[in-house]
Design an enzyme around this catalytic site. Sequence first.
Site, PDB file in Angstrom:
ATOM      1  CB  CYS A   1      -0.986  -0.005   1.153  1.00  0.00           C
ATOM      2  SG  CYS A   1      -1.903   1.629   1.481  1.00  0.00           S
TER       3      CYS A   1
ATOM      4  CD  GLU B   1      -1.403  -1.708  -4.497  1.00  0.00           C
ATOM      5  OE1 GLU B   1      -0.213  -1.295  -4.982  1.00  0.00           O
ATOM      6  OE2 GLU B   1      -1.318  -2.110  -3.312  1.00  0.00           O
TER       7      GLU B   1
END
Length: 224
Positions: A2, A105
């Site tokens: 993350c 992402e």
Amino acid sequence: MCGRFTQIQSRDDYLEFLAEEVGKDIAYDPEPIGRYNVAPGTKVLLLNNRDDTLHLDPVVWSYAPGWWDKAPLINARVETAATSRMFKPLWNHCRAIVFADGWFEWKKEGDKKQPYYIYRKDRKPLYFAAIGKQPFDAGDDAEGFLIVTAAAGKGLVDIHDRRPLVFTPSAALTWMDPETTGVQASELAHHVAVSTDEFIWHPVTRSVGNVKNQSPELIRNICY
């Protein structure tokens, strides 16, 4: 992993979904946080339990203890954090929660990387598991915090093989509770986290790659 996420709503919105009673000792603030591109190295509102009271503190998203001679870390793997030399004390005694709406992402497509925004199907707030250096209200001298990550699994693995560990509201409260042992925290992390099935995603503009960009356009589905 993350590496970017959003913290868009007001802190009252996140607290209200967490549980009605938890915000009673936190100052009322209905103003949206409005962060569409939260990046490592910046201060992030971190929810933590001190002296049986919940607190929101601005804490730097990165972690590097004094003996660490490499670049600061931003994530800790759930598979090893509870037993590693570096993270075990944090796992056992310094757990917290990060409010979020979704995270970004990047997936390699051809010769470029395409960013995707990932969020709950029902659009409810996310509660990322975090560990860090207490006291979290130590200000600029604090060593900061890390977001705990887990294997992505199922369809989400096509975007990235890691994802933030996300808790339900009740699990988030138990995670922060000082009475919760490290072993119990591991049980939560491995058996009570929100399932990959609960998330969906869509492609977004590559402008999110620039940490200076902050606008609702960063989470817009570019397929429409």
